[in-house]
Scaffold this motif. Structure first.
Motif, short mmCIF file in Angstrom:
data_model
loop_
_atom_site.label_atom_id
_atom_site.label_comp_id
_atom_site.label_asym_id
_atom_site.label_seq_id
_atom_site.Cartn_x
_atom_site.Cartn_y
_atom_site.Cartn_z
N TYR A 1 32.57 -39.06 57.14
CA TYR A 1 31.34 -39.42 56.44
C TYR A 1 30.60 -40.44 57.30
N GLU A 2 29.55 -39.98 57.95
CA GLU A 2 28.85 -40.79 58.95
C GLU A 2 27.51 -41.29 58.42
N VAL A 3 27.21 -42.54 58.72
CA VAL A 3 25.95 -43.15 58.30
C VAL A 3 25.30 -43.88 59.47
N ASP A 4 24.03 -44.20 59.28
CA ASP A 4 23.32 -45.07 60.21
C ASP A 4 22.25 -45.82 59.42
N LEU A 5 21.56 -46.72 60.08
CA LEU A 5 20.50 -47.47 59.43
C LEU A 5 19.25 -46.62 59.29
N TYR A 6 18.51 -46.84 58.21
CA TYR A 6 17.19 -46.23 58.05
C TYR A 6 16.17 -47.36 58.15
N LYS A 7 15.33 -47.31 59.18
CA LYS A 7 14.44 -48.43 59.48
C LYS A 7 12.96 -48.07 59.43
N ASP A 8 12.63 -46.87 58.93
CA ASP A 8 11.21 -46.50 58.83
C ASP A 8 10.50 -47.32 57.75
N PHE A 9 11.21 -47.57 56.65
CA PHE A 9 10.65 -48.35 55.54
C PHE A 9 11.72 -49.31 55.03
N TYR A 10 11.29 -50.37 54.36
CA TYR A 10 12.21 -51.41 53.90
C TYR A 10 12.09 -51.64 52.40
N VAL A 11 13.19 -52.07 51.81
CA VAL A 11 13.24 -52.43 50.39
C VAL A 11 12.76 -53.88 50.24
N THR A 12 11.91 -54.13 49.26
CA THR A 12 11.44 -55.50 49.05
C THR A 12 12.41 -56.26 48.15
N LYS A 13 12.55 -57.54 48.42
CA LYS A 13 13.44 -58.39 47.62
C LYS A 13 12.69 -58.85 46.38
N GLN A 14 12.74 -58.01 45.33
CA GLN A 14 12.06 -58.33 44.08
C GLN A 14 12.78 -57.66 42.92
N LEU A 15 12.45 -58.08 41.72
CA LEU A 15 13.11 -57.57 40.52
C LEU A 15 12.96 -56.06 40.38
N LEU A 16 11.80 -55.50 40.71
CA LEU A 16 11.58 -54.06 40.55
C LEU A 16 12.54 -53.23 41.40
N SER A 17 13.01 -53.79 42.51
CA SER A 17 13.95 -53.05 43.36
C SER A 17 15.32 -52.91 42.73
N ILE B 1 15.96 -52.26 39.51
CA ILE B 1 16.00 -51.35 38.37
C ILE B 1 15.72 -49.92 38.82
N LYS B 2 16.08 -48.96 37.97
CA LYS B 2 15.96 -47.56 38.35
C LYS B 2 14.63 -46.98 37.83
N THR B 3 13.60 -47.09 38.66
CA THR B 3 12.34 -46.45 38.32
C THR B 3 12.28 -45.09 39.01
N THR B 4 11.30 -44.28 38.64
CA THR B 4 11.17 -42.96 39.27
C THR B 4 10.44 -43.02 40.60
N ASN B 5 10.12 -44.21 41.07
CA ASN B 5 9.55 -44.36 42.41
C ASN B 5 10.70 -44.50 43.41
N LYS B 6 11.15 -43.38 43.96
CA LYS B 6 12.29 -43.36 44.87
C LYS B 6 11.89 -42.77 46.23
N ILE C 1 11.43 -44.11 49.12
CA ILE C 1 12.23 -44.57 50.26
C ILE C 1 13.53 -43.76 50.33
N ASN C 2 14.15 -43.53 49.18
CA ASN C 2 15.39 -42.76 49.15
C ASN C 2 15.14 -41.31 49.57
N ILE C 3 13.99 -40.78 49.22
CA ILE C 3 13.65 -39.40 49.59
C ILE C 3 13.43 -39.27 51.09
N THR C 4 12.57 -40.14 51.64
CA THR C 4 12.30 -40.05 53.08
C THR C 4 13.56 -40.39 53.89
N GLY C 5 14.37 -41.31 53.37
CA GLY C 5 15.63 -41.64 54.04
C GLY C 5 16.60 -40.48 54.03
N SER C 6 16.64 -39.73 52.92
CA SER C 6 17.52 -38.57 52.83
C SER C 6 17.08 -37.47 53.80
#
Length: 279
Positions: free
Chosen positions: A128-144, A146-151, A153-158
């Protein structure tokens, strides 16, 4: 009238024309695992959902109790003959009306379910191999957290992971520190210290993350801490693993040129299954 895929049709033929979850990502969700007609960690999922709804100012109906949510989910999986082992997702969205400013804060919800193969948590013995995803970053805030339908970053990272032959990617926050993986929280074993980023770093307040923090503290001579992880720390680690409610624990076997063991991950999976059996 609307134009749907090149055809002019009545706006009433497509329910998405006013759906705020579709138009603005104005929705939150929970994904739960059902084993033997029981929702695992129901209380944690319910209170996280309520917290998420409050954060984005949704109106919580009086009948939207934990018992009501449980009844709705189990009724669906029973009708789908999925009570033995399945996953279900409940999406709560603000009702139609308004643009960025909603007409009101009332909600509707949608639940769907699919079958799962295993009736317990297990670790796949594979690379099971991984690497960093550096095209976009997660912001350090409360909204990050919780599970909203704005995903997006996860889509482009996948997509990035798929294009590069990776099983997953590790997300960074705007301080360039490790946050989580695309599909779950991340834990790092360094010597006798098991480390996971605090929620304040922008990671999801994961339900399985919470279980693992509790279980890991029961392992003798293992120090469990929530602290910042630098990308440079990853190659010093003895183990890396990802946690989520559906898979449980997924060990990372390779990050760049470094390979990892999975001894603590295996031990935690056994403890997790035992905890579920006893409950």
């Amino acid at each position: 009238m609307i134009n749907f895929n090149g055809t002019i049709v009545s706006k009433h033929t497509n329910i998405l024309t006013q759906n705020r979850g579709f138009l603005y990502g104005d929705a939150v969700f929970e994904t739960v695992k059902i084993i033997s007609n029981k929702i695992l960690f129901l209380e944690d999922h319910y209170f996280r959902l309520m917290s998420s709804m409050r954060v984005i100012r949704m109106e919580i109906p009086m009948n939207f109790t934990m018992e009501y949510l449980e009844e709705q989910i189990l009724s669906l999986v029973k009708n789908n003959s999925l009570s033995d082992s399945s996953r279900a997702r409940i999406t709560v969205y603000r009702n139609d009306g308004g643009y960025y400013l909603p007409s009101n804060n009332s909600i509707s919800f949608l639940i769907h379910s699919i079958a799962l193969e295993n009736t317990s948590y297990c670790i796949e013995q594979r690379e099971y191999e991984v690497d960093l995803y550096k095209d976009f970053y997660v912001t350090k805030q409360l909204l990050s957290s919780i599970k909203t339908t704005n995903k997006i970053i996860n889509i482009t990272g996948s997509i990035y992971a798929h294009e590069n032959g990776l099983d997953n990617c590790i997300l960074l926050n705007d301080s360039k520190n490790v946050v989580e993986a695309l599909q779950g929280n991340i834990f790092m074993l360094l010597g006798n210290r098991l480390i996971t980023p605090p929620v304040s770093e922008g990671c999801l307040n994961g339900v399985m993350r919470k279980q693992i923090l509790v279980l890991a503290k029961k392992i003798n001579q293992l120090e469990v801490v929530e602290e910042t992880i630098s990308p440079f720390d990853l190659q010093k680690a003895d183990e890396l693993f990802i946690t989520n409610v559906i898979a449980g624990i997924q060990p990372i076997t390779k990050y760049r040129k470094k390979t990892f063991t999975s001894n603590v991950a295996n031990q935690l999976v056994q403890m997790l299954n035992e905890m579920i059996r006893l409950n």
